[in-house]
Design a protein around this motif. Structure first.
Motif, short mmCIF file in Angstrom:
data_model
loop_
_atom_site.label_atom_id
_atom_site.label_comp_id
_atom_site.label_asym_id
_atom_site.label_seq_id
_atom_site.Cartn_x
_atom_site.Cartn_y
_atom_site.Cartn_z
N THR A 102 142.98 46.94 -1.52
CA THR A 102 142.48 47.77 -0.42
C THR A 102 142.22 46.88 0.79
O THR A 102 141.40 45.97 0.72
CB THR A 102 141.17 48.49 -0.81
OG1 THR A 102 141.40 49.30 -1.96
CG2 THR A 102 140.68 49.37 0.33
N GLY A 120 139.90 46.78 -3.97
CA GLY A 120 139.23 48.07 -4.00
C GLY A 120 138.93 48.43 -5.45
O GLY A 120 139.47 47.82 -6.38
N ASN A 122 136.28 51.37 -8.15
CA ASN A 122 135.50 52.59 -8.27
C ASN A 122 134.02 52.28 -8.48
O ASN A 122 133.67 51.29 -9.12
CB ASN A 122 136.01 53.43 -9.45
CG ASN A 122 135.77 52.77 -10.79
OD1 ASN A 122 136.05 51.58 -10.96
ND2 ASN A 122 135.25 53.52 -11.75
N PRO A 139 129.35 56.48 -3.10
CA PRO A 139 130.39 57.28 -2.44
C PRO A 139 130.68 58.56 -3.23
O PRO A 139 130.70 58.55 -4.47
CB PRO A 139 131.61 56.34 -2.43
CG PRO A 139 131.35 55.37 -3.53
CD PRO A 139 129.88 55.19 -3.60
N GLU A 144 134.46 59.21 1.54
CA GLU A 144 133.36 58.25 1.57
C GLU A 144 133.77 56.97 0.84
O GLU A 144 134.55 57.01 -0.12
CB GLU A 144 132.10 58.84 0.93
CG GLU A 144 131.45 59.93 1.76
CD GLU A 144 130.09 60.35 1.20
OE1 GLU A 144 129.37 61.06 1.93
OE2 GLU A 144 129.76 59.98 0.05
N VAL A 145 133.21 55.87 1.31
CA VAL A 145 133.48 54.57 0.71
C VAL A 145 132.23 53.71 0.78
O VAL A 145 131.39 53.92 1.68
CB VAL A 145 134.66 53.86 1.43
CG1 VAL A 145 134.26 53.47 2.86
CG2 VAL A 145 135.16 52.64 0.67
N PRO A 174 137.61 56.85 6.00
CA PRO A 174 136.40 57.40 5.38
C PRO A 174 135.14 56.91 6.08
O PRO A 174 135.18 56.00 6.92
CB PRO A 174 136.47 56.87 3.95
CG PRO A 174 137.21 55.58 4.09
CD PRO A 174 138.21 55.79 5.19
N ALA A 194 136.00 47.26 -1.45
CA ALA A 194 135.69 48.63 -1.04
C ALA A 194 135.70 49.51 -2.28
O ALA A 194 136.65 49.45 -3.07
CB ALA A 194 136.73 49.12 -0.03
N PHE A 196 135.32 53.42 -4.07
CA PHE A 196 135.39 54.87 -3.94
C PHE A 196 134.77 55.50 -5.20
O PHE A 196 134.53 54.80 -6.19
CB PHE A 196 136.85 55.33 -3.82
CG PHE A 196 137.64 54.58 -2.78
CD1 PHE A 196 137.69 55.04 -1.47
CD2 PHE A 196 138.33 53.42 -3.09
CE1 PHE A 196 138.41 54.36 -0.50
CE2 PHE A 196 139.05 52.73 -2.14
CZ PHE A 196 139.10 53.20 -0.83
N THR A 200 138.51 59.54 -6.81
CA THR A 200 139.26 59.13 -5.62
C THR A 200 140.01 57.83 -5.88
O THR A 200 141.17 57.67 -5.51
CB THR A 200 138.31 58.96 -4.42
OG1 THR A 200 137.64 60.20 -4.17
CG2 THR A 200 139.08 58.54 -3.18
N ALA A 201 139.33 56.86 -6.54
CA ALA A 201 139.97 55.57 -6.85
C ALA A 201 141.18 55.78 -7.76
O ALA A 201 142.24 55.17 -7.55
CB ALA A 201 138.96 54.65 -7.52
#
Length: 842
Positions: A102, A120, A122, A139, A144-145, A174, A194, A196, A200-201
């Protein structure tokens, strides 16, 4: 004898200072390398160990296994498996881990963190124990993050801000929901993280309903071993394996140590070169010191000292010199290690916090290296002095080398050099990596041979400078005669400079040739105006190709994607392209058939075709990753290169068999060709994404050139140590030569040679010796550069030897400058000698 040795050390402080400096520099480099690499390795290991604090047992997927014509599928860690693990006796909390690349952009639009360390993942639930929140909340949803605190601070983000980031191409915007702290080693090393929410991840990293790892925390009273054993009962062996957190930390530490070993080895090689060059200086110094004390040693022999005692007294002297140099080098090395760590921070490479590590092994190595190198270099002069009969020493009949010794030396040198040239030439006939070991052996033999032959080579090469030296009158004539008066000493001095310049020249020839070859490859293989790819080499989302193909002014596009397959019982990677436009975007030479891609027609590079015994018109069966089999036909055989190779087929043929398609890069042509405006328009269409690079052929070449330039500059910096040591050697040799020739210099002054003439004589002598070493070094460097290029050329069709004449002229100028600078102090000393005192000296 012990007191005599000690008195000799103290009596020649100024003379031995150069030797101490030479050894000290080499030892400082060795100890500095060990301190630096141990410090970095320890910091990373401790940081990574903290990262496993919340993991007692990790469940990881097994590797895919290919059998026959079937491609094994990667086992999946599902929610069902996680639920099973959570119910195992002794399991406390269970976390499903999802991760991937990410890229986070700062408010200035540039990438935050270091490319490959931009990660990135979760955030598990509303309170993830791995990532304690310092502000905001976990998040939720796709908009959102959460950011790690270091990244948030560097980029200036806070809760509520909108952040631009990318996972595989398209830009996401986000809102920053929370900021957290982490012990993740990548973040500590300057990367970014980052997070999520889990769903989302999984979507962003193409892991729908799956996890990359399942981490299980043991309940109080349950050991890691017991928990692993219990999990082993419910985890299918063909799907996943279990590893304790302690083992993960140990494995990570081993990986870090292994990664650091390459850097450590590289730096120690240059330290070894500096020590090797320093060995010549030490041997030179002790040879001259022993020669100056020949009568003194003869008197010791006459009053009863044995040969062994004389040798031992020289070695004791060397021991004290080496010990002082080693201690000074160790102290300087600790400073170098600390400085290199600070320099990494200055260059933007963040290192985890941790103390400076000075291990007992580093101290022992520094002391051992310093003392051993000095004593080994002094042993031969001491042994030679001990073998001189006292009467011969008194009458100085030993001074000239015998014809027999010269014949033996030259014969050995010729044998070594001849063997070295033969082995190197043989290695050039081999392919790629097979020839590396023979070429290394041949290079060592040739350098040893040239070093042994240097006294013989010095006379004709220095004689070639006679016409130029005549311009300087008497001073020039004397300088030439002094240069060849003691060929062995001249050879040892010139050899120190020769080794450094051999390496520098060879690397420069290789770098220039490779750069030219890659430029040629890029211009001959690609007709596309631009190549779009991820900056860190990761895969692109197929949406990028769709976006680019729909732009006004874009006349042709083709994504390039990789996919595994099984052909004739072995794994082959297929390259998917847009068959309708690929011929307009590439310019690959076709050896057989036609470059036509579409439907069941494919093109194959020459090496792959030969390995399968294919030619134009051949048919073969391919098994895709989904298990389906298709019959394909070879329409053409082309010459592949490092940029494009393998089996090329149409994406419409490949795509139905891919569950998760992604592109390596996208090639495209525009109606207006390459221009700053066209490039800016493409970048804006992709959202000014910091993770995506849009490059034309010039950009590709410049990127490679920048990499070579950076590497060369680093090598020049490291080899500068060897050059500095060589400068000390020239100063040392001249200073002792002036001391030996005090009477002669006094006589020259007495018969009319003024101080300027004396200075000019010493400077020209130094210049001639340095240029002699420079010519040998550049000549050997060109030979080694050519030979190494022959190896590369066996695997790179576009390889072309390029001789950097300007750089070589600069290196020769550098050698001359070294000679002039090294002569300043000895020349001044010679000119200031009192002629009457000098005439009376022995």
């Amino acid at each position: 004898m012990f007191r005599t040795a000690l008195r000799n050390v103290l009596a020649h402080k100024a003379r031995l200072l150069m030797t101490v400096l030479a050894v000290m520099l080499g030892v400082a480099f060795v100890s500095g390398t060990l301190v630096f690499t141990n410090t970095i390795s320890d910091a990373y290991q401790k940081s990574s160990a903290k990262g496993f604090g919340q993991v007692d047992v990790a469940i990881q997927p097994e590797s895919r296994k290919d059998t026959g014509d079937t491609i094994g599928k990667d086992p999946k860690l599902t929610q069902a498996l996680l639920d099973k693990a959570a119910k195992v006796p002794g399991a406390g909390s269970t976390i499903g881990v999802v991760n991937g690349f990410t890229a986070v952009a700062g408010k200035n639009g540039k990438l935050v963190g270091n490319g490959f360390q931009s990660q990135g993942g979760n955030y598990w639930g509303t309170k993830d124990p791995r990532y304690p929140l310092t502000s905001g909340h976990a998040p939720r949803g796709g908009n959102e993050v959460a950011l790690d605190s270091r990244t948030a601070a560097r980029a200036g983000y806070k809760v509520g801000d909108t952040v631009r980031l990318s996972v595989d191409g398209p830009v996401l915007t986000p809102t920053v929901a929370g900021v957290f702290t982490t012990d993740d080693g990548n973040v500590a090393a300057g990367g970014s993280l980052a997070l999520f929410d889990t769903a989302t991840a999984q979507r962003l990293f193409h892991r729908a309903g799956e996890f990359d790892e399942i981490d299980v925390k043991a309940a109080p009273g349950t050991s890691q071993t017991a928990l692993r054993s219990a999990l082993g009962q419910v985890v299918p062996k063909d799907v996943a394996s279990t590893t304790t957190g302690r083992q993960l930390a140990d494995d990570q530490a081993t990986e870090i140590a292994s990664a650091m070993s390459g850097m450590k080895t590289g730096l120690l090689v240059f330290a070894g070169i500096a020590l090797f060059v320093g060995t010549f200086i030490i041997a030179n110094t002790f040879t001259m010191l022993v020669a100056q004390r020949t009568k003194e040693l003869a008197l010791l022999r006459a009053v009863g000292a044995s040969r062994r005692q004389v040798t031992r007294s020289v070695l004791v002297e060397a021991f004290f010199v080496g010990a002082v140099a080693a201690v000074a080098g160790l102290v300087a090395g600790i400073g170098i290690g600390a400085g290199m760590r600070s320099l990494m921070g200055t260059l933007g490479a963040t290192v985890p916090d941790g103390p400076l590590v000075i291990s007992p092994g580093t101290i022992a190595t520094a002391l051992l290296v310093g003392v051993l190198i000095t004593m080994l270099a002094a042993w031969l002069p001491g042994r030679r002095a001990a073998k001189i009969p006292p009467v011969a020493a008194m009458s100085s009949v030993h001074a000239q080398a015998t014809t027999k010794s010269l014949v033996v030396r030259n014969t050995l040198g010729a044998l070594f050099a001849g063997a070295g040239v033969a082995v190197v030439l043989y290695a050039t006939t081999m392919n790629g990596s097979d020839g590396q070991a023979p070429m290394g052996l041949g290079a060592v033999l040739l350098i040893i041979g040239v070093f042994v032959l240097t006294p013989l080579l010095s006379r004709p090469l220095i004689a070639a400078a006679a016409p130029v030296l005549r311009v300087f009158g008497v001073s020039g004539k004397l300088a030439r005669q002094n240069s060849v008066r003691n060929p062995r000493r001249t050879a040892a001095t010139a050899s120190a400079l020769m080794i450094g310049l051999t390496l520098i020249t060879g690397m420069t020839v290789m770098a220039g040739s490779l750069q030219k070859s890659i430029d040629k490859m890029a211009s001959s293989a690609i007709k596309a105006d631009y190549v779009v790819s991820m900056a860190n080499g990761n895969s692109l989302s197929p949406d990028v190709a769709k976006t680019l193909s729909g732009l006004d002014g874009v006349t042709a596009t083709s994504p390039l994607r990789n996919a595994p397959s099984r052909i004739d019982g072995r794994t082959e990677y297929l390259t998917g392209v847009n068959g309708a436009s690929i011929a307009r975007l590439t310019d690959l030479k076709v050896d057989e058939g036609a470059f036509k891609v579409g439907g069941s027609r494919v093109v194959v590079d020459k090496d792959t075709a030969e390995s399968h015994h294919w030619k134009a018109g051949s048919g073969f069966t391919v098994a895709y990753e989904d298990g389906a089999k298709t019959r394909l036909t070879v329409s053409g055989v082309y010459e592949g290169n490092q940029m494009i190779s393998g089996i090329i087929l149409d994406n419409t043929t490949l795509a139905p068999h891919q569950s998760d398609a992604s592109d390596m890069q996208v090639m495209l042509k525009t109606s207006s060709g390459t221009s700053d405006a066209a490039k800016t328009r493409l970048e804006k269409a992709l959202g000014d994404n910091p993770a995506i690079q849009v490059q034309d052929k010039k950009d590709i070449s410049n990127g490679i050139a920048q990499m070579f330039t950076l590497l060369l500059n680093m090598l020049y910096g490291l080899l500068a140590m060897a050059v500095i040591v060589a400068v000390l050697g020239v100063i040392n040799t001249l200073a002792m030569s002036v001391f030996e020739r005090s009477q002669e210099i006094g006589m020259l002054r007495a018969i009319g040679l003024d101080r300027k003439g004396i200075k000019r004589m010493v400077r020209l002598e130094s210049l001639v010796i340095s240029l002699f070493g420079g010519v040998l070094g550049i000549g050997l460097g060109v030979f080694f550069g050519w030979a190494a290029g022959e190896l590369v050329g066996s695997r790179m069709a576009t390889y072309e030897l390029v001789l950097p004449w300007a750089r070589m002229a600069l290196f020769l100028l550098l050698a001359g400058t070294v000679g002039v600078l090294a002569s300043l102090w000895p020349a001044r000393r010679a000119a200031r000698l009192n002629m009457l005192t000098a005439i009376k000296s022995e």
